[in-house]
Design a protein around this motif. Sequence first.
Motif, mmCIF file in Angstrom:
data_model
loop_
_atom_site.group_PDB
_atom_site.id
_atom_site.type_symbol
_atom_site.label_atom_id
_atom_site.label_comp_id
_atom_site.label_asym_id
_atom_site.label_seq_id
_atom_site.Cartn_x
_atom_site.Cartn_y
_atom_site.Cartn_z
ATOM 1 N N ASP A 1 0.781 -1.159 0.308
ATOM 2 C CA ASP A 1 -0.216 0.112 0.154
ATOM 3 C C ASP A 1 0.780 0.799 0.074
ATOM 4 O OD1 ASP A 1 -2.294 -1.678 0.332
ATOM 5 O OD2 ASP A 1 -2.740 -0.543 2.144
ATOM 6 N N ASN A 2 2.172 1.223 0.238
ATOM 7 C CA ASN A 2 3.220 2.508 0.864
ATOM 8 C C ASN A 2 3.572 2.688 -0.821
ATOM 9 O OD1 ASN A 2 4.555 4.365 2.210
ATOM 10 N ND2 ASN A 2 6.207 3.542 2.263
ATOM 11 N N VAL A 3 4.018 2.028 -1.560
ATOM 12 C CA VAL A 3 4.293 1.675 -2.815
ATOM 13 C C VAL A 3 3.363 2.353 -3.609
ATOM 14 C CG1 VAL A 3 5.161 0.431 -5.087
ATOM 15 C CG2 VAL A 3 5.637 -0.225 -2.733
ATOM 16 N N GLN A 4 1.939 1.580 -3.337
ATOM 17 C CA GLN A 4 0.496 2.284 -4.350
ATOM 18 C C GLN A 4 0.616 3.761 -3.935
ATOM 19 O OE1 GLN A 4 -2.063 -0.840 -3.638
ATOM 20 N NE2 GLN A 4 -1.532 -2.020 -5.451
ATOM 21 N N ARG A 5 0.880 4.278 -2.878
ATOM 22 C CA ARG A 5 0.316 5.384 -1.887
ATOM 23 C C ARG A 5 1.229 6.248 -2.902
ATOM 24 N NH1 ARG A 5 0.853 4.410 2.595
ATOM 25 N NH2 ARG A 5 -1.448 4.083 2.884
ATOM 26 N N MET A 6 2.457 6.526 -2.919
ATOM 27 C CA MET A 6 3.732 7.291 -3.316
ATOM 28 C C MET A 6 3.094 7.118 -4.557
ATOM 29 S SD MET A 6 4.627 8.302 -0.938
ATOM 30 C CE MET A 6 6.784 9.282 -1.909
ATOM 31 N N LYS A 7 3.363 5.714 -5.186
ATOM 32 C CA LYS A 7 3.275 6.107 -6.547
ATOM 33 C C LYS A 7 2.051 7.347 -7.367
ATOM 34 C CE LYS A 7 4.907 1.928 -8.748
ATOM 35 N NZ LYS A 7 4.152 0.721 -9.214
ATOM 36 N N HIS A 8 0.819 7.028 -6.895
ATOM 37 C CA HIS A 8 0.524 7.984 -6.951
ATOM 38 C C HIS A 8 0.263 9.837 -6.587
ATOM 39 C CE1 HIS A 8 -4.281 9.751 -7.400
ATOM 40 N NE2 HIS A 8 -3.551 10.202 -5.930
ATOM 41 N N ARG A 9 1.340 10.104 -5.619
ATOM 42 C CA ARG A 9 1.364 10.983 -5.327
ATOM 43 C C ARG A 9 1.843 11.461 -6.187
ATOM 44 N NH1 ARG A 9 0.752 10.760 1.292
ATOM 45 N NH2 ARG A 9 -1.127 11.128 1.557
ATOM 46 N N SER A 10 3.378 10.246 -6.927
ATOM 47 C CA SER A 10 4.334 11.014 -7.779
ATOM 48 C C SER A 10 4.484 10.558 -8.586
ATOM 49 C CB SER A 10 5.925 10.511 -6.585
ATOM 50 O OG SER A 10 5.620 8.600 -7.465
ATOM 51 N N SER A 11 3.261 10.806 -9.733
ATOM 52 C CA SER A 11 2.615 10.596 -10.663
ATOM 53 C C SER A 11 2.867 11.153 -11.648
ATOM 54 C CB SER A 11 1.698 9.626 -10.858
ATOM 55 O OG SER A 11 0.564 11.250 -10.419
ATOM 56 N N ASP A 12 3.160 12.969 -10.790
ATOM 57 C CA ASP A 12 3.682 13.478 -12.947
ATOM 58 C C ASP A 12 4.727 13.717 -13.063
ATOM 59 O OD1 ASP A 12 4.009 13.904 -9.459
ATOM 60 O OD2 ASP A 12 4.430 16.720 -10.286
ATOM 61 N N LEU A 13 5.764 13.306 -11.606
ATOM 62 C CA LEU A 13 7.300 13.169 -11.584
ATOM 63 C C LEU A 13 7.660 11.323 -12.716
ATOM 64 C CD1 LEU A 13 8.196 14.314 -8.292
ATOM 65 C CD2 LEU A 13 8.521 15.752 -10.295
ATOM 66 N N LEU A 14 6.781 10.592 -12.179
ATOM 67 C CA LEU A 14 7.067 9.520 -12.887
ATOM 68 C C LEU A 14 7.409 9.700 -14.773
ATOM 69 C CD1 LEU A 14 5.804 7.199 -10.266
ATOM 70 C CD2 LEU A 14 7.769 7.602 -11.276
ATOM 71 N N LYS A 15 5.736 10.521 -14.736
ATOM 72 C CA LYS A 15 5.415 10.296 -15.852
ATOM 73 C C LYS A 15 6.623 11.408 -16.715
ATOM 74 C CE LYS A 15 1.744 12.447 -19.243
ATOM 75 N NZ LYS A 15 0.290 13.144 -19.198
ATOM 76 N N MET A 16 7.179 12.398 -16.240
ATOM 77 C CA MET A 16 7.782 13.393 -16.799
ATOM 78 C C MET A 16 9.906 12.886 -16.578
ATOM 79 S SD MET A 16 10.678 15.034 -16.276
ATOM 80 C CE MET A 16 11.008 15.432 -14.226
ATOM 81 N N LEU A 17 9.771 12.235 -15.833
ATOM 82 C CA LEU A 17 11.003 10.963 -15.973
ATOM 83 C C LEU A 17 10.754 10.144 -17.463
ATOM 84 C CD1 LEU A 17 11.957 10.989 -12.608
ATOM 85 C CD2 LEU A 17 12.812 12.373 -13.850
ATOM 86 N N ALA A 18 10.183 10.021 -17.410
ATOM 87 C CA ALA A 18 9.965 8.756 -17.865
ATOM 88 C C ALA A 18 9.361 8.940 -20.189
ATOM 89 C CB ALA A 18 8.333 7.610 -18.265
ATOM 90 N N ASN A 19 8.981 10.665 -19.818
ATOM 91 C CA ASN A 19 8.907 10.750 -21.128
ATOM 92 C C ASN A 19 10.144 11.717 -21.368
ATOM 93 O OD1 ASN A 19 6.379 11.020 -21.769
ATOM 94 N ND2 ASN A 19 5.503 12.560 -20.877
ATOM 95 N N THR A 20 10.742 12.316 -20.151
ATOM 96 C CA THR A 20 12.361 12.521 -20.477
ATOM 97 C C THR A 20 13.226 11.802 -21.283
ATOM 98 O OG1 THR A 20 12.095 14.591 -19.130
ATOM 99 C CG2 THR A 20 14.127 13.821 -19.044
ATOM 100 N N SER A 21 13.474 10.591 -20.213
ATOM 101 C CA SER A 21 14.326 9.390 -20.715
ATOM 102 C C SER A 21 13.777 8.838 -22.426
ATOM 103 C CB SER A 21 13.340 8.334 -19.745
ATOM 104 O OG SER A 21 14.504 6.934 -19.795
ATOM 105 N N ASP A 22 13.013 8.978 -22.599
ATOM 106 C CA ASP A 22 12.481 8.608 -24.483
ATOM 107 C C ASP A 22 13.204 9.745 -25.287
ATOM 108 O OD1 ASP A 22 10.628 6.043 -23.055
ATOM 109 O OD2 ASP A 22 8.966 7.185 -23.608
ATOM 110 N N ARG A 23 13.186 10.830 -24.140
ATOM 111 C CA ARG A 23 13.464 11.681 -25.501
ATOM 112 C C ARG A 23 14.935 11.706 -25.450
ATOM 113 N NH1 ARG A 23 15.462 16.467 -23.938
ATOM 114 N NH2 ARG A 23 14.879 16.222 -21.697
ATOM 115 N N ILE A 24 15.660 11.391 -24.058
ATOM 116 C CA ILE A 24 16.890 11.489 -23.951
ATOM 117 C C ILE A 24 17.462 9.957 -25.008
ATOM 118 C CG2 ILE A 24 19.127 11.277 -22.572
ATOM 119 C CD1 ILE A 24 17.602 12.174 -21.023
ATOM 120 N N ALA A 25 16.762 9.355 -24.906
ATOM 121 C CA ALA A 25 17.084 7.842 -25.640
ATOM 122 C C ALA A 25 16.680 8.158 -27.550
ATOM 123 C CB ALA A 25 16.542 6.557 -25.611
ATOM 124 N N ARG A 26 16.135 8.580 -27.590
ATOM 125 C CA ARG A 26 15.888 9.073 -29.106
ATOM 126 C C ARG A 26 16.917 9.676 -30.120
ATOM 127 N NH1 ARG A 26 10.075 9.912 -27.759
ATOM 128 N NH2 ARG A 26 10.287 12.194 -28.086
#
Length: 585
Positions: A297-322
């Motif tokens: 539950d703690n992991v899921q709670r933190m994922k919800h609260r950090s969803s904007d950062l996770l999305k930003m990091l995933a997009n940034t990672s894809d952009r750098i890889a391309r």
Amino acid sequence: MALDGSFLRQIKHELEERILDARVDKVHQVSREELILILRQRGGSCKLYISAGADSPRIHLTQMSFENPKTPPMFCMLMRKYLTGAKVIRLEQIGLDRILNIVFEARNEMGDLVELKGVMEIMGRHSNFILVDSEGRVIDAMKRVDDTMSSVRPVLPGMRYTLPPEQDKLLLTEVTPDAMTERILHGKDVPLSKAILNAVQGVSPIVCREISNYVFLGDDKLVSELNENAQDRLRFFLGRIQTMVRDHQGIPTAVIDSKGKPTDFSFLEIHQYGTSMLTRPHESYSELLDSFYTQRDNVQRMKHRSSDLLKMLANTSDRIARKINLQKKELIDCAQRETWRMYGDLLNANLYSIQKGDREAVLQNFYEEGMPMVHIPLDIRKTPAQNAQKYYAEYRKADTAEKKLRELIQQGEEEYQYIDSVFDILTRASTLDELAAIRSELEQQGYVRAQNRKGMKMQKLNPKKYRSDDGFTILVGRNNIQNDQLTLKDSRGRDVWFHTKNIPGSHTIVVSDGQDVPDSTLTQAAILAATNSRAVDSAQVPVDYTQIKNIKKPRGAKPGMVIYTVYQTAYVTPDLELEKRLRVE
């Protein structure tokens, strides 16, 4: 999961011994689907945890600490209005339905004593916690259900509360084992565990499989394969479970996989998995549920609260890889630069034999053995000398581009590793303070817009602290900036540094205090480094370690990035139990 009606009956009995006559002191709503009631009584206080989460609905006492949002939700404010000071007078469960009523005695606005009912419905994604007044009308619900969501049973303030539709099943505590066996035998010819689930109310799939495992001696066969001996065993085991549920004789049991993670739970001992799983008894049902759900539950709670950062990091990672892939393709094109310089040299050496307007020059290549003929394309608008200069210009351009591209690719790969490390740290963050520190780091690096924190003071975040069995302090960084602080500023030359090899993870430091660190502490530190890394679910994880004096930080490197050349590598398996045992703060 296995929180069935029989399990809920055991929890009800446990709660009756603990919370009857207790008064509600405080109400907290830690998330949209989680509510905590602080109950006060003569023997002290306790926390009643209520969750309506789709994948973890439950109610039990908890010892865990939770971070409350700065602004309480409206439902929380309403619960405080009606329940603060209310006394728990009884608990109700209808049959073996997964519905538990907490009946409170409270005072209304006129000062009169009234009964309010907190209805905990445990029904998967339809789970809910509903406050009902003395007239049976809904005051409010954790999840409001309107006509567009359910035409059968809307749940809205002011509406009369109705129970969910009844299921056509036999009640485990009220009918005889013979009656249950008869219903199973005359039902569909399906595996016995499924037939029990369809016929008997109050038992979950794991209990049904355990019954079938006992009846068929380790198997789950069709109902039609029940011979007389098997039917006798079925009646016996159903009667045994019936007594266990009716008389509250269950044993809170968790099922543990080979990696030590809980996978299921029940109110009876589980034998169906043989040696592939372990079972662990607990002191109480509340302790069992606390242990089972807390980490997930703690992991899921933190994922919800950090969803904007996770999305930003995933997009940034894809952009750098391309970008890196495009630069590598350009680098491959630059490999022809030597050919262009050779063309320029050959044209310069043969200017006398080439005429303006020629489309091609066929010349001997004196750079290769045997001097083969080479065909060099020409621009008919240029003189032979201008064509040679054109190839020299292409060569210089490609040579400069290659040097710059190699530099850009290296920078891109370092940035990619940094983003990957932040992503890993973010997925392992367990508190709001850790999340705030990661967000602050990304703001400093320019990846997210800085928030207005005027008048707000950042909470100081200390590294994780452990004590080895030999008495040595082990520190683990919670983010990249703290990793730099630990490694480059707080540590001394003989302290020992650990990090997973080519795997994102936290810097881990053994504080030596000038002493020689024993091998047992080095091993425990390596295990902690692997446990605090992306490889936490792996085995035989490589962990590099060396003294702090061998660690250097390149000029301009991203936070958390260091280099070292003198080191040793240990291969260890992460151990969450060891991490929990050695943890100091």
